[in-house]
Write an enzyme that holds these catalytic residues in place. Sequence first.
Site, short mmCIF file in Angstrom:
data_model
loop_
_atom_site.label_atom_id
_atom_site.label_comp_id
_atom_site.label_asym_id
_atom_site.label_seq_id
_atom_site.Cartn_x
_atom_site.Cartn_y
_atom_site.Cartn_z
N LYS A 1 0.75 -1.32 -0.21
CA LYS A 1 0.03 0.17 -0.32
C LYS A 1 1.04 1.56 -0.11
O LYS A 1 1.98 1.40 0.29
CB LYS A 1 -1.05 0.38 1.28
N ARG B 1 -9.02 0.29 15.55
CA ARG B 1 -9.64 0.46 14.43
C ARG B 1 -10.95 0.09 13.64
O ARG B 1 -11.74 -0.20 14.48
CB ARG B 1 -8.19 0.37 13.57
N TYR C 1 15.28 31.96 2.01
CA TYR C 1 14.00 32.85 3.22
C TYR C 1 13.41 33.80 4.35
O TYR C 1 14.30 32.50 4.82
CB TYR C 1 12.69 31.96 2.67
N MET D 1 10.87 25.56 -1.01
CA MET D 1 9.76 24.61 -1.75
C MET D 1 10.53 22.99 -3.01
O MET D 1 10.00 21.90 -3.10
CB MET D 1 8.98 24.97 -3.08
#
Length: 821
Positions: A492, A590, A716, A765
């Site tokens: 998964k 769960r 930044y 980024m």
Amino acid sequence: MVPYTVKEIANAVSGKISGKDDGVVRTVLTDSRLQHSPDGALFIALKGDRHNGYEYIPALYKKGFRTFMVDDARAISETCPEATFISVNDTLKALQEFAAWHRSKFSVEVIGITGSNGKTIIKEWLYQCLQGKWHITRSPKSYNSQVGVPLSVLLLDENSEMGLFEAGISKPGEMEHLQPVIQPGLGIFTNIGEAHSEGFKDTGQKIEEKLKLFAGCNMLICCRDHHLVWQAVQNHFNRKAPRIFSWSAREHADLRLTNVKKYNNRTAIQAVYQNKTLETVIPFTDDASVENAVHVWSAMLCLNLDQPFIQKKMANLAPVAMRLEQKRGINNCILINDSYNADINSLSIALDVLNRSVMHQKKTLVLSDIMQSGEKTRDLYAKVAALVQEKKISRFIGIGPDIRENSHCFTIPGSFFKTTDEFIERRHELIFQDEVILLKGSRPFEFEKISALLEQKVHTTRLEINLDAMVHNLNYYRSALPSGTKIMVMVKALSYGSGTHEIASLLQFQKADYLGVAFADEGVSLRQSGITLPIMVMSPEPGSFETMLKHQLEPEIYNLRILDLFNQCIVRNQEIDYPVHIKVDTGMHRLGFRENEIPELLQHLHDFHHLKVKTVFSHLAASDEEEHDVFTRKQITLFRKIADQLSSELGYPVIRHILNSGGIERFPDACFDMVRLGIGLYGISACVQNKLRNVSSLKSQISQIKVIEPGESIGYSRKAKVTEKTSIAIIPVGYADGINRKLGNRNGCFIVKGKPAPIIGNICMDMTMVDITGIKASEGDEVIIFGDSYPVSRLAEQLETIPYEILTGISGRVKRVYFHE
């Protein structure tokens, strides 16, 4: 391989024949999964800790195989009436005896290589230097194991004038079986290190065991500067054969290095040999390459080759591809790059890798001329054509004057070009779409140009996935399980970030029993990529039920609502005995049925005749945390009670499973019928980390280097201000690639030239800046974000999170590169 009759092989291994004894064997097979023609093939049914080749004989028989070597033919001869069996006491020992008997028929020069590191590179460099002067048979890739060595030696044939074979061992007693197989006349002991040390009581024992390869050897090459090796050599042989050829940078030796100078990506090595000063130059500068090259130099001196020949060959040494890379290509293709050398034996292995990929049915081979093979070109390419036909290749592209001249040998669809440049110029005449492409080229043909054209264009940051390490981890967990226990592997979330299709394809080849995905669309994607293993969907949604039936996906059933809705779907589609998996909640809280819900669940299951419970399972909440072991034991006890109740009242056996990776490691008595392997497959464990290998490495490279003056800021918000002259490197990776911004401002580091480089300023980024003051780095140098030297688990500790989060957070724009070592 030299053809032998069944009777000859049986006599060589003291075997007993059941069936015809006049059949001819032209090749030996030990892996039933490989694509291979049954004509003239002998399948040897080897036994391992978790496999028995005997079990695959019926399937091979149906494919047309008729000759087998087994340890007991009685139990299977009735089901394979036309087969011939050679019965022996031990099939591995018989394989080695067969190879040793075969080896004894050849009087050619054989070089045997062992040691901890450098075996494959030295072998390949010797091949580069000596091919053309002799027709050489060598170990394919790193075939140096108890099985790989005999398979390599069996490749000796009537054309062989020299053999190059490497041998590795992992415990005492193994080299005694390999020495008669190789029977080297010239030996090379590379060095000693920590690799595979766990099977020996100490380093001294490991050296002594490796030295057994050289019993009966005429000459042994070793470095005096490895003092433990040198001392052991002196003690082991004690002035008996073989003669020792030593080299050293510090001691008196046959080849005494006097100066090693590195410049412009080359190294000049000066040495004194037989009172003469010699020099050779190699196109490498790292210390390991220098050591490997001197071993090669020593071997050529022992073979009485003249220095001008040696100089010429050493100056042109090419890098050895220690791994076979698999990448995403253009137009939804898969690209397998093995473009450093081409010979027929390594081609066969590369074609086996090509055939393991099930993502696309179409398989294309791009092959250059095979250079200096020692065979007539017509005979050589007739063999290549037969191999390509046998491996069921869809399309063939040949590049080179010889292969083009012999294009008539090939019967499958093909195109032929005289040069690589001609192929590049005319590539638009060919369509590459939805296929797997293998590039297999000799170095002078520069297939890296073709690779660059066919590779999907993405930025330089990449996640490398070591498929051999993954197989190692899978086999480690298999070895920890009781016999007969099945394995479901969780794929998964893009197989924990590694890439679903490629990993599932590997697991299918390795014969996993089940795959587990989170959602139906993950399972659908696997089916569309050719995965046929049973797949359990752990979070099925009612809107996907029809799709699941269409693709034979099996749902986890965790409450009565889902059960009722899925039953309606299978009744509507007239399915019979459709498999479902019952999830019970034993304390995780769960999804799942609570204990008090089991009676009502059973009533529904009795009423629903169109479905069948395949497995019942639960999930441990804290299997890897010792402080919660009492709670874990309670979960296991409750699960056993519920599972037994379900199986008893349903009236048929149901597979039970509760253990995840941590559970396999710490609660072996609770394996039940199946286990679920997740993060452990990727080499991450809180308990057995030293038994596993790292699978995933996130890497990038330096785009630019700058020197920042005192008082200036970086990044930044001007978060980083330097007080002294600082060298920084800009790396093209940022939070859009999955790098957590919490690592900024010296809270984390990347590895540059083997040293930690603190992240300086805020992470951007698409870029990150690191402080490389004091590190001798250059633009274009590799940068490791996590990998072998800096594990993802350590990065997770810094972020106060778990490795799962980091791995699954790697962006899809990061290129995944899969490789075999």
